[in-house]
Design a protein around this motif. Structure first.
Motif, PDB file in Angstrom:
ATOM      1  N   ASP A  23      23.176  20.034 -24.292  1.00  0.00           N
ATOM      2  CA  ASP A  23      22.550  21.325 -24.566  1.00  0.00           C
ATOM      3  C   ASP A  23      23.591  22.363 -24.985  1.00  0.00           C
ATOM      4  OD1 ASP A  23      19.912  20.432 -23.589  1.00  0.00           O
ATOM      5  OD2 ASP A  23      20.947  20.355 -21.652  1.00  0.00           O
ATOM      6  N   ARG A  37      20.230  17.855 -27.558  1.00  0.00           N
ATOM      7  CA  ARG A  37      18.951  18.082 -26.875  1.00  0.00           C
ATOM      8  C   ARG A  37      18.428  19.470 -27.229  1.00  0.00           C
ATOM      9  NH1 ARG A  37      19.534  15.876 -20.726  1.00  0.00           N
ATOM     10  NH2 ARG A  37      20.422  17.970 -20.516  1.00  0.00           N
ATOM     11  N   SER A  38      18.666  20.433 -26.336  1.00  0.00           N
ATOM     12  CA  SER A  38      18.074  21.762 -26.532  1.00  0.00           C
ATOM     13  C   SER A  38      19.143  22.810 -26.807  1.00  0.00           C
ATOM     14  CB  SER A  38      17.277  22.159 -25.282  1.00  0.00           C
ATOM     15  OG  SER A  38      16.278  21.208 -25.011  1.00  0.00           O
ATOM     16  N   SER A  44      15.748  18.690 -29.443  1.00  0.00           N
ATOM     17  CA  SER A  44      14.485  18.806 -28.722  1.00  0.00           C
ATOM     18  C   SER A  44      13.871  20.154 -29.055  1.00  0.00           C
ATOM     19  CB  SER A  44      14.726  18.645 -27.214  1.00  0.00           C
ATOM     20  OG  SER A  44      13.533  18.783 -26.507  1.00  0.00           O
ATOM     21  N   VAL A  76      14.293  25.505 -23.638  1.00  0.00           N
ATOM     22  CA  VAL A  76      13.496  24.784 -22.652  1.00  0.00           C
ATOM     23  C   VAL A  76      13.534  25.576 -21.361  1.00  0.00           C
ATOM     24  CG1 VAL A  76      13.276  22.675 -21.293  1.00  0.00           C
ATOM     25  CG2 VAL A  76      13.928  22.544 -23.702  1.00  0.00           C
ATOM     26  N   GLU A  93       4.286  21.583 -22.153  1.00  0.00           N
ATOM     27  CA  GLU A  93       4.272  20.123 -22.130  1.00  0.00           C
ATOM     28  C   GLU A  93       3.439  19.559 -20.991  1.00  0.00           C
ATOM     29  OE1 GLU A  93       8.248  18.652 -24.387  1.00  0.00           O
ATOM     30  OE2 GLU A  93       8.211  18.533 -22.207  1.00  0.00           O
TER      31      GLU A  93
END
Length: 704
Positions: free
Chosen positions: A550, A572-573, A595, A599, A635
């Protein structure tokens, strides 16, 4: 007129001097013109006394061997007198009834020589050390005499071998001094040459210069002295060179008062506390000496002493290789300080000075230690392979540290503690087994353009209540952390390059509250930034690109502000906010993540006040976005996530976001690409060049 025959030469003695064998000079033969020669027999008492009484100028007195008992002081006041023993077997002695304050032979004339004579006066040994003016002496040279003393031997219990005073320029060559209070004392304005002599077993010093004396002490062997080998005091200015000095108990060479001695190419070893001591208000030149195995300090500069110390070698000192204290201000250039059991250099008190191009390595504790109010310039030194830290600053130490190489030390490269405040510029600090730079307690200072790379735990640790300004440095290639701020530290970290570190490029722990602005964080194996525990701080206009996990990870009870950052190309994020952490995000550009752009999970709270291109909300996270947000996805079906919309949002927009697709946009739009390029160009340090390669990514190249 007759001419003296050439005396038998001395056997050349060799000594280990700075690692090389050195041959001491053989005394030159005496070539004096005389009118006559007289043979003096030892068969009667006071024979030499009566011969001198009768001698005319330019007379040679030849001693035929044996022991000459003299009950009265001998005086040579006639020009050109020569007293010598061709067979080197004559001994001049006295009865044991002479007082302590007695001189066996005094010379106060020109062109006088002594050769091959042994002096053994039977003086009463004093109950305690007395001054040179009051002690007994084998020989005194006074006035403006230029007497030459060659291949003589002198021993006096509790007295002095030769006392040289006045303003003459005597020569003492190839003589042997033993078992006395002091071998030679030089006083007033005398300027003798003391060459090729051997000094053994003295209660004080082998050779001592006093007053305004000068001259030289060269190529001698000195051993077994109770207080020191050679001492220069008063306003004396001798040359002390090429001597081999061993087992001197206290000091090998001691320079005190206002002396301006020149101390060159001496070899000091054996049992001694301090190899070379420079004290009081002296100003010395100390070049090319080798000091080995001092029980205390190899070279000690104290009081208000100054001087130039160049190309000396200090090896194996027990406490420290070099000590500088009080108000001393020396200059050390191109010295080697190695394999000391303690530290290499120790500077404390209010001492200062210049330390340049020194090799400081393989010492048992610290390479360089500063404490008290020490303030010095350290430039282009090589500090490596020391048993603890490279540099250690304690208490209120300051100073300037520039272009040093600090590497492969067993602990921290540079440890700054207490209230120390250094200025560090352009240093290379690499491959130390703990941190590269560590600040602790209330330390501060300014750190610019340093290369801090490959240190095993962290390249930079700011701990305790430390502050400090870190600008335009490079922190790279640590297996663990590039920059770590912890406890209650609150440093300013600006315009640095933080890259290719193992676990995290920048980590804030505890209640650390740094100001992190305009940095480039790139190519980290895991995280770009990690804020956890009770971390605080502002993180503004940073570029955070290409990380293995991240870009920014906020957790615990951290509460941080992220504004105007560019966060791109994380595997990822871009931003993760979890547990009870809070992140206030404003005007960030978060794009091209593996991603989601952000998040939010657990009880995390992210507040985005500008364009948010991609949000993923898990569990009970909360997100605030404005009407320009592209996509927000919840989600977990039935989760308690909250989404707040900006003023221009409508119920339809809110519903569409809740049902939006989770598909990631594969290419950046043109407007986003341009914004990323502008951000990179504006926020990188001047030394970094930006090249945009296609639409897929940004290549950051570094140029000088």
């Amino acid at each position: 007129h007759t001419t003296f025959s050439t005396p038998p030469p001395l056997h050349p003695s060799t000594s280990l001097l700075c690692g090389c064998a050195r041959t001491m000079p053989i005394p030159q033969p005496l070539m004096l013109s005389t009118t006559r020669s007289i043979v003096v027999s030892s068969s009667s008492q006071d024979a030499i006394f009566h011969a001198l009484q009768a001698a005319e100028p330019f007379t040679e007195l030849l001693l035929d061997g044996g022991s000459y008992v003299e009950t009265r002081q001998l005086v040579i006041s006639q020009t050109g007198i020569c007293l010598r023993c061709p067979e080197y077997t004559s001994v001049i002695t006295t009865t044991d009834e002479l007082p302590v304050q007695h001189t066996l032979l005094e010379i106060n004339a020109q062109d006088v020589c002594l050769q091959g004579v042994s002096f053994r006066p039977q003086h009463k040994k004093p109950s305690q050390h007395i001054t040179s003016a009051a002690s007994n002496r084998c020989l005194m040279i006074s006035g403006n005499s230029d007497a030459r003393i060659t291949e003589c031997s002198m021993r006096t219990s509790g007295g002095i071998g030769i006392f040289i005073t006045g303003s003459g320029s005597a020569r003492v060559v190839g003589c042997h001094f033993k078992d006395s209070m002091c071998g030679i004392i030089v006083a007033q304005d005398a300027k003798p040459a003391i060459n090729g002599c051997v000094f053994h077993t003295f209660d004080t010093f082998a050779v001592k210069f006093e007053g305004k004396s000068a001259g030289e002490c060269v190529d001698n062997v000195v051993e077994n002295c109770a207080r020191g080998g050679v001492k220069s005091s008063g306003k004396s200015s001798p040359l002390i060179q090429h001597n081999v000095i061993t087992d001197t108990t206290l000091c090998g060479i001691d320079v005190t008062d206002s002396s301006t001695a020149r101390v060159y190419d001496n070899h000091i070893s054996g049992k001694h506390c301090i190899g070379i001591q420079v004290a009081d208000s002296t100003n010395v030149a100390c070049h090319g000496n080798t000091v080995m195995d001092s029980q205390g300090t190899g070279i000690l500069v104290c009081d208000s002493a100054t001087g130039m110390f160049c190309k000396n070698i200090v090896v194996g000192a027990v406490k420290s290789g070099v000590g500088v204290r009080d108000t001393a201000w020396p200059t050390f250039v191109a010295n080697k300080v190695q394999r000391c059991s303690g530290s290499g250099f120790v500077v404390h008190g209010v001492a200062s000075g210049v330390f340049r191009e020194n090799e400081i390595s393989y010492n048992g504790v610290v390479g360089v230690a500063l404490k008290g109010n020490a303030d010095a310039l350290w430039e282009e030194n090589h500090v490596r392979h020391n048993g603890a830290h490279g540099f250690l600053l304690r208490e209120d130490a300051t100073g300037t540290y520039q272009r040093n190489i600090v590497e492969e030390n067993a602990m921290v490269g540079v440890l700054v503690e207490d209230r120390s405040r250094p200025y560090m510029y352009g240093n290379v600090i690499r491959q130390n087994r703990a941190s590269g730079i560590m600040l602790n307690h209330e330390a501060a200072g300014e750190y610019r353009l340093n290369e801090v790379i490959g240190n095993e735990t962290s390249n930079l640790v700011v701990a305790g209540h430390s502050t400090g300004l870190f600008r335009e440095n490079r922190f790279a290639e640590s297996p663990m952390c590039g920059v770590q701020v912890q406890n209650s530290a609150s440093s300013v970290i600006q315009h640095n390059t933080i890259e290719t570190n193992g676990k995290v490029n920048l980590c804030v722990l505890g209640s650390g509250s740094p100001t992190v602005e305009g940095n480039v964080l790139s190519n980290g194996k895991r995280l770009g930034m990690l804020m956890r525990d009770d971390a605080r701080g502002t993180y503004t206009r940073n570029i955070i690109v290409r990380h293995g996990l991240d870009g920014v990870f906020v957790e615990g009870r951290a509460d941080v502000e992220l504004s105007a950052n560019v966060i791109s190309d994380s595997a990822r994020s871009g931003v993760v906010v979890q547990r009870k952490a809070r992140a206030a995000m404003k005007e960030n550009t978060v794009c091209h993540q593996g991603s989601g752009a952000a998040v939010v999970q657990g009880h995390g709270h992210a507040q985005e006040e500008e364009r948010a291109h991609w949000f993923v909300v898990r569990s009970q996270g909360a997100v605030r976005v404005d009407e320009d947000a592209s996509t927000v996805v919840v989600e977990e079906e039935g989760g308690q996530a909250e989404i707040w919309l900006g003023d221009g949002a409508t119920e339809e927009k809110e519903e569409s976001r809740r049902e939006g697709s989770a598909k990631l946009v594969e290419e950046r739009p043109a407007w986003l690409e341009q914004k990323l390029v502008e951000a990179l160009s504006a926020r990188l340090p001047r030394m970094v060049r930006i090249e945009v390669v296609g639409i897929a990514g940004v290549c950051i190249g570094v140029s000088a």
